[in-house]
Design an enzyme around this catalytic site. Sequence first.
Site, PDB file in Angstrom:
ATOM      1  N   HIS A 123      -9.645   9.223   0.212  1.00  0.00           N
ATOM      2  CA  HIS A 123      -9.232  10.504   0.791  1.00  0.00           C
ATOM      3  C   HIS A 123     -10.353  11.528   0.800  1.00  0.00           C
ATOM      4  O   HIS A 123     -10.110  12.728   0.927  1.00  0.00           O
ATOM      5  CB  HIS A 123      -8.007  11.048   0.043  1.00  0.00           C
ATOM      6  CG  HIS A 123      -6.813  10.145   0.126  1.00  0.00           C
ATOM      7  ND1 HIS A 123      -5.812  10.116  -0.807  1.00  0.00           N
ATOM      8  CD2 HIS A 123      -6.475   9.205   1.052  1.00  0.00           C
ATOM      9  CE1 HIS A 123      -4.909   9.208  -0.464  1.00  0.00           C
ATOM     10  NE2 HIS A 123      -5.294   8.641   0.649  1.00  0.00           N
ATOM     11  N   SER A 194       1.317   6.103  -8.504  1.00  0.00           N
ATOM     12  CA  SER A 194       2.705   5.668  -8.401  1.00  0.00           C
ATOM     13  C   SER A 194       2.842   4.459  -7.486  1.00  0.00           C
ATOM     14  O   SER A 194       3.883   3.826  -7.446  1.00  0.00           O
ATOM     15  CB  SER A 194       3.568   6.798  -7.856  1.00  0.00           C
ATOM     16  OG  SER A 194       3.285   6.982  -6.493  1.00  0.00           O
TER      17      SER A 194
END
Length: 244
Positions: A123, A194
Amino acid sequence: MNAGEIGALQEIIDRSRRIVFFGGAGVSTASGIPDFRSADGLFAEETDGLSPEMILSRSFFYLQPERFFAYYRKHLLYPEAKPNAAHRKLYELERADRLRGIVTQNVDGLHKAAGNIRVYELHGNVHENHCMDCNAAYPMETVLNAEGIPRCRDCGGVIKPDVTLYGEPLEKYVCIGAIREITNADTLIIAGTSLAVEPAASFISHFRGKHLVILNRDPLTAEEQAELVIHGDVAEIMDRITVR
Ligand SMILES: [Zn+2]
């Protein structure tokens, strides 16, 4: 986290030669960087109920750049943050020729700050910023210290962080490199994420190696695929590993 689990992780690391570390927000919490996604409910008032994902999106950047930068400076920039025990241990593992690469969803640049070379920042990185008109490069401080919208000192163009916003595609060459490393790894350590955010799940599906390890504070749904799961702070766990 208990001694038996740490021993099992140590044994896997000792037997591995091509480890890939896939990390998320939980890797940087010990450096004082909270997961901006967990700020969701907390800052609802400040953001008129807009989610972090909405504010940190391509369309919001173009439509309301001033509000975008106000939020971005407050929740994504941590100029005091330093690499923690997890970053340092990964640097040792790379130097010892055991770690093939780090694939990270974090934009804080702390793996590069720790000295690692093969880092795939899916990112982007808040330390890299460019003028949208003339492409001049600027450090994080320029964005941090600007009032309102940061502007290029040469041409007055808007300075845009090299951070992938929601609605923007990931950098192709970073993805290709990350997938290549995961495909060739003998051990994949997934830490502090996650796995709910794409592209994490699809990246991990390329793993063909022997040992899949999950280090995470909270239990995850994908845990049954893993050989070893350790619940705890990623920095605390990695700190207990010996590189030899
Ligand atoms: Zn410019």
